[in-house]
Design a protein around this motif. Structure first.
Motif, PDB file in Angstrom:
ATOM      1  N   GLY A  77      31.905  36.291  69.070  1.00  0.00           N
ATOM      2  CA  GLY A  77      30.670  35.856  68.399  1.00  0.00           C
ATOM      3  C   GLY A  77      29.514  36.826  68.533  1.00  0.00           C
ATOM      4  N   SER A  78      29.759  37.980  69.141  1.00  0.00           N
ATOM      5  CA  SER A  78      28.646  38.864  69.461  1.00  0.00           C
ATOM      6  C   SER A  78      28.318  39.829  68.323  1.00  0.00           C
ATOM      7  N   ILE A  79      27.163  40.439  68.441  1.00  0.00           N
ATOM      8  CA  ILE A  79      26.719  41.467  67.496  1.00  0.00           C
ATOM      9  C   ILE A  79      26.499  42.739  68.293  1.00  0.00           C
ATOM     10  N   THR A  80      26.742  43.879  67.671  1.00  0.00           N
ATOM     11  CA  THR A  80      26.511  45.147  68.367  1.00  0.00           C
ATOM     12  C   THR A  80      25.430  45.936  67.637  1.00  0.00           C
ATOM     13  N   VAL A  81      24.571  46.598  68.411  1.00  0.00           N
ATOM     14  CA  VAL A  81      23.543  47.451  67.811  1.00  0.00           C
ATOM     15  C   VAL A  81      23.512  48.811  68.498  1.00  0.00           C
ATOM     16  N   SER A  82      22.970  49.768  67.781  1.00  0.00           N
ATOM     17  CA  SER A  82      22.652  51.060  68.381  1.00  0.00           C
ATOM     18  C   SER A  82      21.228  51.411  68.016  1.00  0.00           C
ATOM     19  N   ASN A  83      20.411  51.556  69.038  1.00  0.00           N
ATOM     20  CA  ASN A  83      19.031  51.966  68.780  1.00  0.00           C
ATOM     21  C   ASN A  83      18.951  53.452  68.481  1.00  0.00           C
ATOM     22  N   LEU A  84      19.958  54.168  68.941  1.00  0.00           N
ATOM     23  CA  LEU A  84      20.031  55.598  68.664  1.00  0.00           C
ATOM     24  C   LEU A  84      20.314  55.828  67.182  1.00  0.00           C
ATOM     25  N   LYS A  85      21.314  55.114  66.680  1.00  0.00           N
ATOM     26  CA  LYS A  85      21.725  55.273  65.272  1.00  0.00           C
ATOM     27  C   LYS A  85      20.982  54.319  64.342  1.00  0.00           C
ATOM     28  N   LYS A  86      20.164  53.441  64.907  1.00  0.00           N
ATOM     29  CA  LYS A  86      19.453  52.422  64.131  1.00  0.00           C
ATOM     30  C   LYS A  86      20.435  51.590  63.300  1.00  0.00           C
ATOM     31  N   SER A  87      21.466  51.094  63.955  1.00  0.00           N
ATOM     32  CA  SER A  87      22.459  50.303  63.236  1.00  0.00           C
ATOM     33  C   SER A  87      22.631  48.928  63.878  1.00  0.00           C
ATOM     34  N   GLY A  88      23.044  47.984  63.053  1.00  0.00           N
ATOM     35  CA  GLY A  88      23.347  46.633  63.538  1.00  0.00           C
ATOM     36  C   GLY A  88      22.210  45.638  63.386  1.00  0.00           C
ATOM     37  N   PHE A  89      21.028  46.100  63.001  1.00  0.00           N
ATOM     38  CA  PHE A  89      19.872  45.206  62.952  1.00  0.00           C
ATOM     39  C   PHE A  89      19.996  44.136  61.862  1.00  0.00           C
ATOM     40  N   ASP A  90      20.651  44.489  60.768  1.00  0.00           N
ATOM     41  CA  ASP A  90      20.759  43.553  59.649  1.00  0.00           C
ATOM     42  C   ASP A  90      21.407  42.223  60.071  1.00  0.00           C
ATOM     43  N   ARG A  91      22.453  42.315  60.862  1.00  0.00           N
ATOM     44  CA  ARG A  91      23.134  41.088  61.315  1.00  0.00           C
ATOM     45  C   ARG A  91      22.249  40.276  62.249  1.00  0.00           C
ATOM     46  N   VAL A  92      21.454  40.958  63.055  1.00  0.00           N
ATOM     47  CA  VAL A  92      20.539  40.237  63.956  1.00  0.00           C
ATOM     48  C   VAL A  92      19.493  39.495  63.118  1.00  0.00           C
ATOM     49  N   HIS A  93      18.926  40.160  62.123  1.00  0.00           N
ATOM     50  CA  HIS A  93      17.941  39.510  61.250  1.00  0.00           C
ATOM     51  C   HIS A  93      18.531  38.262  60.604  1.00  0.00           C
ATOM     52  N   LYS A  94      19.763  38.371  60.139  1.00  0.00           N
ATOM     53  CA  LYS A  94      20.397  37.232  59.467  1.00  0.00           C
ATOM     54  C   LYS A  94      20.629  36.071  60.426  1.00  0.00           C
ATOM     55  N   GLU A  95      21.017  36.381  61.652  1.00  0.00           N
ATOM     56  CA  GLU A  95      21.188  35.319  62.657  1.00  0.00           C
ATOM     57  C   GLU A  95      19.864  34.616  62.926  1.00  0.00           C
ATOM     58  N   ILE A  96      18.798  35.396  63.000  1.00  0.00           N
ATOM     59  CA  ILE A  96      17.478  34.823  63.276  1.00  0.00           C
ATOM     60  C   ILE A  96      17.067  33.888  62.136  1.00  0.00           C
ATOM     61  N   LEU A  97      17.189  34.342  60.899  1.00  0.00           N
ATOM     62  CA  LEU A  97      16.751  33.526  59.762  1.00  0.00           C
ATOM     63  C   LEU A  97      17.668  32.339  59.510  1.00  0.00           C
ATOM     64  N   SER A  98      18.958  32.492  59.780  1.00  0.00           N
ATOM     65  CA  SER A  98      19.841  31.339  59.564  1.00  0.00           C
ATOM     66  C   SER A  98      19.608  30.283  60.646  1.00  0.00           C
ATOM     67  N   THR A  99      19.349  30.718  61.873  1.00  0.00           N
ATOM     68  CA  THR A  99      19.096  29.754  62.947  1.00  0.00           C
ATOM     69  C   THR A  99      17.790  28.998  62.710  1.00  0.00           C
ATOM     70  N   ILE A 100      16.740  29.714  62.381  1.00  0.00           N
ATOM     71  CA  ILE A 100      15.420  29.084  62.315  1.00  0.00           C
ATOM     72  C   ILE A 100      15.177  28.386  60.977  1.00  0.00           C
ATOM     73  N   PHE A 101      15.603  29.008  59.877  1.00  0.00           N
ATOM     74  CA  PHE A 101      15.273  28.458  58.559  1.00  0.00           C
ATOM     75  C   PHE A 101      16.497  27.929  57.805  1.00  0.00           C
ATOM     76  N   GLY A 102      17.664  28.008  58.428  1.00  0.00           N
ATOM     77  CA  GLY A 102      18.869  27.482  57.798  1.00  0.00           C
ATOM     78  C   GLY A 102      19.328  28.268  56.582  1.00  0.00           C
ATOM     79  N   ILE A 103      18.900  29.510  56.472  1.00  0.00           N
ATOM     80  CA  ILE A 103      19.309  30.324  55.321  1.00  0.00           C
ATOM     81  C   ILE A 103      20.798  30.665  55.456  1.00  0.00           C
ATOM     82  N   ASP A 104      21.511  30.501  54.372  1.00  0.00           N
ATOM     83  CA  ASP A 104      22.951  30.745  54.372  1.00  0.00           C
ATOM     84  C   ASP A 104      23.229  32.142  53.814  1.00  0.00           C
ATOM     85  N   PHE A 105      23.750  33.005  54.673  1.00  0.00           N
ATOM     86  CA  PHE A 105      24.013  34.391  54.243  1.00  0.00           C
ATOM     87  C   PHE A 105      25.480  34.646  53.920  1.00  0.00           C
TER      88      PHE A 105
END
Ligand SMILES: Nc1nc2c(ncn2[C@@H]2O[C@H](COP(=O)(O)OP(=O)(O)O)[C@@H](O)[C@H]2O)c(=O)[nH]1
Ligand SMILES: [Mg+2]
Length: 213
Positions: free
Chosen positions: A174-202
């Motif tokens: 169930g985990s997500i992986t990110v790299s701050n060096l490569k600036k990757s993985g943030f999109d999935r984190v954003h989607k988790e945040i918005l689906s949890t708080i606002f119920g948006i279905d991605f």
């Protein structure tokens, strides 16, 4: 369909405890993890700001609860979310008495703050089985409410080879992986945040009969 992104992010205040925290009038995402896991870098990456959360270890400041107000834009709609940067655990150079006070305040915040909707636990991809992180996950599972979610985000994924990444995915499905060096993985984190708080279905919608791709 566009991706969600943060169009505004602002530091609001630092607090020592739940008592001097902001009013619970906005949904909150708390970020917690060991010192040096990449928490500040991840907050900066998510908000696309170079130095919103100070990446340099400034003793004192890093023992406080830091509040940031952000605003997402997705599909023409605006979604306000508050980010909460919690002190890193496993830090040194703090007197024993301060540590006790700090921990009591922090424990109270984590367990009792009603506006928390999502716990984002940052873990170092190179040390996925660190005991202190297992303990934190078990601890949160004891009091997490039905309206709250817990999410594991592994940082520093760029340090792993493909074989190690595959194993991490198997061990933590169930985990997500990110790299701050490569600036990757943030999109999935954003989607988790918005689906949890606002119920948006991605989840991608299945194509209807005869519909063009
Ligand atoms: N390679 C790599 N280094 C990272 C990553 N995230 C953070 N770092 C580095 O790890 C160190 C600690 O990062 P920082 O964000 O200050 O961690 P914090 O103590 O958890 O806030 C810094 O040297 C960062 O440049 C990442 O995803 N990949
Ligand atoms: Mg930091």
């Amino acid at each position: 369909m566009s991706s969600p992104r943060i169009v505004e992010a602002e530091f609001i205040k630092s607090a020592q405890s739940i008592a001097d925290s902001l009013p619970e009038d906005m949904s909150e995402v708390v970020f917690l993890g060991r010192s040096n896991v990449g928490k500040s870098s991840t907050l900066n990456g998510l908000t696309q700001r170079k130095n919103l959360a100070k990446s340099s270890a400034t003793p004192g400041k890093t023992q406080l609860i830091n509040f940031f107000e952000t605003r997402y834009l997705y599909d023409g709609q605006s979604y306000p979310v508050r980010f909460v940067d919690l002190p890193g655990f496993g830090y040194a150079k703090v007197s024993k008495s301060l540590k006790e006070v700090w921990q009591r305040n922090l424990v109270e915040f984590i367990e009792q703050r009603v506006s928390i909707r999502l716990y984002i636990h940052l873990r170092d991809a190179r040390h996925p089985h660190a005991k202190i992180d297992d303990d934190v996950e078990a601890y949160i599972s004891e009091f997490i409410r039905p309206d709250q979610r817990y999410l594991t985000v592994f940082t520093k994924i760029d340090k792993l080879n493909q074989k190690e990444r595959n194993k991490l995915k198997r061990d933590f499905p169930g985990s997500i992986t990110v790299s701050n060096l490569k600036k990757s993985g943030f999109d999935r984190v954003h989607k988790e945040i918005l689906s949890t708080i606002f119920g948006i279905d991605f989840t991608p919608k299945p194509k209807k009969e005869g519909e063009e791709a």
